[in-house]
Structures are given as structure tokens and as C-alpha cells.
Enzyme design. Structure first.
Site, short mmCIF file in Angstrom:
data_model
loop_
_atom_site.label_atom_id
_atom_site.label_comp_id
_atom_site.label_asym_id
_atom_site.label_seq_id
_atom_site.Cartn_x
_atom_site.Cartn_y
_atom_site.Cartn_z
CB SER A 97 -0.94 0.01 1.21
OG SER A 97 -0.21 -0.15 2.42
CG HIS A 133 -0.79 3.69 4.99
ND1 HIS A 133 -1.27 2.93 6.03
CD2 HIS A 133 -0.58 2.85 3.95
CE1 HIS A 133 -1.36 1.67 5.64
NE2 HIS A 133 -0.93 1.59 4.39
CG ASP A 175 -2.10 4.60 9.03
OD1 ASP A 175 -0.88 4.37 9.15
OD2 ASP A 175 -2.76 4.23 8.04
#
Length: 426
Positions: free
Chosen positions: A162, A408, A405
Site C-alpha cells: 500500500s 501511511h 495511522d
């Protein structure tokens, strides 16, 4: 001796005149000495100030509005970027509010909700305006028109997890800023996504393979870390999609770090049993399988291969001196300490990566973004993202301990700099 009345003896006159002259000299010296002392003191202070400026390592990073220290002399001109001798790890971040953004998550229609921080309500925007400056070389700006010309009639593919998808989205959006609306198309799927610039007959693609080698979680990404099993000696299921591509950009790291041990098998997944290996051991086996495929199937005269180094995480606020902090939550400024290295990038994994790439027959350019990424604690999606396919609610954002998070990155943001470095190599 007979004296004349009203006149002093000659010897007395001479003595008086000599005394007055001496006094005048002394007086003059007394006047001149303080002046010289002050001038010498002023000169020494100026020399000390100038010397300290030149001896400084670099102008200190400051927030907008703060006074900035400037050098008395302009720095020497930096040399043009040459990948063979310019290190992208030796540099510093400089705030540049005047920089022009080539796109935003409002103007580029392709950005996934997971990384579109501004659209998701992130209130600050300083993280968008930092430039990575190399110490000795000049890093060129990303030029969308020039990239499109380089890609004319070619296929470019990003392969990985990702994080690599975020870089692909950044690259597509940067290029899309120079493509007319009617001259582009996008096809998305869970495995392969393709952006096409029709006027250039060029494609910029993303292929999902978080381990590069095969795993039972390649299609079932919701499978927890405890249920994942890696087929470390098998890559063909993925690699058949990489054939015929002109530019390949790989990454693989963060999925290997979901636990200290990884369930590993050789042969078919249907075989009974598996072996648990240390993550770095399994990583070496898997990366060697990938490297062997590249060496056996890639013609370096037809295909350029890149591998991006570790995209670091920021899970321990104590690493950068934020005692009591919640990882990267509410961080709005980079870590400016020169050479900062936290706990989010495993040096042993870096050594494995460097060793395997260094033994390959096909030349693979390592895009070493780890050091510059280490500083960007401010650029993560934090709570301005989604979970389980749904945007975080206000209640979830109010619980950063659970939902922050720090893996990312916002797009636009740090991945644009990765692509600037990739462009410099192209």
C-alpha cells in the site's frame, strides 16, 4: 653664572619644552590607545561572528515568521544531479511556503480516501511545503511534461504494498497535471491498476504484491498477521505480470515487520506444516527469490529496475523526544535533528536489502529514501484516514491511541519527494 632679570636660564627653558613635548606625546598615545582598543575589539568580534557562521553546519530550520540565520556569503553552486555520485540521503528539509503544488487531493480525482488527508479534514497544511535539499547536488524539480516524453510508447509499473500504491497515486497525479482531461483513462482492480496517457501511448501501472513472493494473504488482505503464510521460493504467479514492462519500481518491507516471526513454506501451499522464521531470515529468502527471477528474466538493455528502500514508521514518540505523545498524532513539523534515526526502520533489513541487490546480475537502482523519510513524522495520515473501508468517525478520531495511522503518508505529501528522486534517476 650671571642671570638676566626676568628671563629663565636656557637649560630650564629646554627642560620645560622637553617636558611639554613628552607630555603631549603621552597624552596623544593615551587618546589613541582606547580608540585602537575599541577598533581591535570590534574587529575581533566581527571575525568571531563571521567564523561562527561559516563553521555552522546549516541554517537552522525555522517555522514561518521566525527569524532565520543567513550566511554572509552565498553558498557555492551545487553540481547537477548525477545518480552515480550524488547521495540522496545527505541533505535537509527546508520549509518553502511559496512552492507551487502540482495537484491536491481535490484536483486529482484518483487519490484513494485512505491517503487524501486534506479532503478527510486535516486542518493543517504545513506538511505540504517542505523541500528535500541535497548537501552537494541539485535535485531537479519533477517535470510532468518531461516525464511524459520519457514514457512515450512505454509501460511503467509500481510493484509492492500500500505504500508503493501511495507512491503510484502520487506519480499519476503529478503526471496527470499535464494531461488533458480527454486524453487519459484509469482502470482499477484489486491486483492491477492502469493509468493511461493516451496521447503518449504510455501507461503507469500498479501491481499489488506486498511480499513480492507469493503469500496466502495476497488476495485476502484482511487475513491477520497470525494467519499469513509465505511461499518464499515462489514468485511466478506475480512476476508473469512484470514481463514486457519498460520501467519497474519495487518495494517490500512493512508487511514483513508485522511480527518477529513469519510462517514460511517451500513448495505447494497444500503441503502440511510450515516453519516459523525470523522476519529478516524470511525476508532474505523471499528477496533472493525475487532477485533470481529478475536476473533470469529481465533484459537490462530493455528494462530499467528500481527498488525503493524502507519507508519508515513512527510508532514511538519517545524516539524524537515527545514524551507522553501518541506516535505521530498531532505532529505538524518534521524532526530537524541532522541524521535522526528512530526505531521505525530496521537496519538489519536494510543490510539484507543492500546485500541481495548488490549481488544481482541485472543492475537495480536503489532509491534510498529511508533517511529523508525518518524526519517526516508530520506527514503521516494520522487520524485523517479510513479503517475497514470507512472514513474515521469523529469518535474514532477522538481516540488517537487506537486509530492513529503512522505507517501511511498523505497524498500529496512525502511520496511526491520519492517521485522527485525517481524522476532525477530517469
Amino acid at each position: 653664572m650671571k642671570c638676566v632679570k626676568g628671563r629663565a636660564p636656557l637649560s630650564v627653558v629646554v627642560a620645560i619644552i622637553g617636558g611639554l613635548a613628552l607630555a603631549g606625546i603621552i597624552f596623544t598615545e593615551d587618546l589613541r590607545s582606547p580608540t585602537e582598543i575599541m577598533e581591535k575589539k570590534k574587529w575581533k568580534e566581527e571575525q568571531k561572528r563571521t567564523t561562527s557562521l561559516h563553521a555552522g553546519t546549516r541554517t537552522k530550520l525555522t517555522r514561518p515568521g521566525e527569524a532565520k540565520v543567513t550566511r554572509p556569503q552565498p553558498p557555492p553552486a551545487k553540481t547537477t544531479f548525477d545518480p552515480s555520485r550524488c547521495s540522496v540521503t545527505e541533505g535537509y528539509w527546508a520549509y518553502n511556503r511559496s512552492r507551487k503544488l502540482l495537484y491536491t487531493d481535490q484536483t486529482c480525482p484518483f487519490i484513494d480516501r485512505q491517503v487524501s488527508c486534506q479532503r478527510n479534514g486535516r486542518p493543517d497544511s504545513d506538511y505540504l511545503y517542505w523541500d528535500w535539499h541535497l548537501d552537494d547536488c541539485s535535485l531537479p524539480r519533477f517535470d510532468p511534461a518531461a516525464v511524459l516524453e520519457k514514457l512515450r510508447g512505454k509501460r511503467m509499473m509500481f510493484v509492492g504494498d500500500s505504500l508503493k500504491m501511495g507512491q503510484w497515486l502520487s506519480f499519476v497525479c503529478l503526471v496527470n497535471s499535464a494531461v488533458p482531461y480527454t486524453a487519459r483513462s484509469m482502470e482499477r482492480s484489486t491486483t492491477l491498476s492502469v493509468f493511461t496517457a493516451t496521447e503518449y501511448n504510455a501507461t503507469i501501472e500498479f501491481y499489488w504484491a506486498p511480499y513480492l513472493v507469493e503469500a496466502n494473504s495476497d488476495r485476502n488482505i484482511r487475513l491477520g498477521a497470525d494467519g499469513r503464510v509465505l511461499h518464499v521460493d515462489a514468485v511466478e504467479l506475480h512476476a508473469k505480470h512484470w514481463k514486457g514492462v519498460d520501467i519497474l519500481v519495487f518495494d517490500s518491507y512493512v508487511w514483513w515487520m508485522t511480527g518477529s516471526r513469519i510462517k514460511t513454506v517451500w513448495g505447494s501451499f497444500g503441503d502440511d506444516g510450515y516453519e516459523e522464521l525470523d522476519a529478516w531470515v524470511s525476508f532474505r529468502l523471499g528477496l533472493k527469490t525475487w532477485a533470481n527471477w529478475v536476473d533470469a528474466n529481465i533484459d537490462p538493455n530493455a528494462t530499467r529496475v528500481f527498488f525503493m528502500s524502507i519507508s519508515t514508521t513512527h510508532m514511538r514518540s519517545e524516539d524524537w523526544g515527545r514524551e507522553g505523545g501518541i506516535r505521530c498524532y498531532n505532529e505538524t513539523w518534521p524532526i530537524t535533528r541532522k541524521g535522526y534515526w528512530g526505531s521505525g526502520a530496521d537496519r538489519r533489513m536494510m543490510e539484507v536489502m543492500s546485500d541481495v541487490l548488490g549481488r544481482m546480475r541485472v543492475p537495480v537502482a536503489l532509491l534510498n529514501v529511508t533517511q529523508l523519510t525518518e524526519h517526516r513524522v508530520d506527514a503521516h495520515v494520522s487520524v485523517y484516514t479510513e479503517t475497514g473501508g470507512e472514513l474515521l468517525t469523529d469518535a474514532q478520531r477522538a481516540d488517537p491511541q487506537t486509530f492513529t495511522d503512522c505507517i501511511h503518508w498523505c497524498v500529496p505529501g512525502l511520496p511526491d519527494t520519492w517521485n522527485q528522486i525517481l524522476y532525477a534517476h530517469l
